[in-house]
Write a protein that holds these residues in place. Structure first.
Motif: not given
Length: 164
Positions: A10-15
Motif C-alpha cells: 500500500t502507499p502507507e507501506l511504501q512511505m
C-alpha cells in the motif's frame, strides 16, 4: 499472487519503507563521518574511513579495534611523564647505599655518609672534588681529588750503552 502483493504494498507501506531506507542511509553516512573524525582525533590513519565504508561491519570493526586514547590524551600523558622524570632528575642516589637524595644534601639521611662538602664562607653545598667554591671563590682546604695528570711517555733507553 501479484494481486495479493499489490494489496499488501500500500502507499502507507511504501512511505514507511522509504523513510526506513532514508534513515538507514543517513545513519550510514553519519557513521562514516564519525569514524573519520574519531580516527583523526585518535591519531589513526585514514584507512579507517575505507573500513567504515563497509555497512554495519565497518563501524563494529572500528569500535572494536580503534585506539583507546585520543591523541590529545596521549600527549597529555607524555607531558605528565616528562614532568615526573624532570622532577625525579633533581634527585640523585647515595653512592654508598643507593638511598634517594636531593641535590643539595650534605649527608645521606639513611647511612650518614658525606655527599657534599660545606663552604665555610657562604655555607653552600659543594661537590667533594671541587678545590674552590664557585659561589664565593673561597679555596677549599684539603678538599677534592685532583685528576691524575697523564704521564708523558719517557723516551726509551737503549739496552746497549756506549763503551768508554
Amino acid at each position: 499472487m501479484s494481486e495479493l502483493l499489490s494489496q499488501l504494498w500500500t502507499p502507507e507501506l511504501q512511505m514507511a519503507f522509504t523513510v526506513v531506507v532514508v534513515v538507514l542511509v543517513i545513519l550510514y553516512v553519519l557513521s562514516i563521518i564519525w569514524i573519520a573524525r574519531d580516527a583523526y582525533q585518535r591519531g589513526s590513519s585514514w584507512a579507517w574511513c575505507l573500513i567504515g565504508l563497509i555497512p554495519f561491519l565497518g563501524v563494529v570493526a572500528y569500535c572494536l579495534l580503534r585506539p583507546s586514547l585520543l591523541q590529545i590524551d596521549r600527549d597529555e600523558q607524555e607531558l605528565e611523564i616528562a614532568l615526573k622524570q624532570r622532577q625525579l632528575m633533581k634527585y640523585g642516589e647515595c653512592a654508598a647505599c643507593g638511598y634517594p637524595v636531593e641535590d643539595d644534601y650534605i649527608l645521606c639521611p639513611n647511612c650518614h655518609s658525606r655527599l657534599k662538602n660545606m663552604c665555610p664562607a657562604c655555607h653552600r653545598a659543594l661537590d667533594p672534588s671541587w678545590t674552590v667554591c664557585p659561589y664565593c671563590a673561597t679555596p677549599m682546604q684539603g678538599a677534592g681529588h685532583r685528576r691524575p695528570q697523564r704521564q708523558r711517555p719517557r723516551p726509551q733507553q737503549h739496552a746497549e750503552q756506549p763503551q768508554q
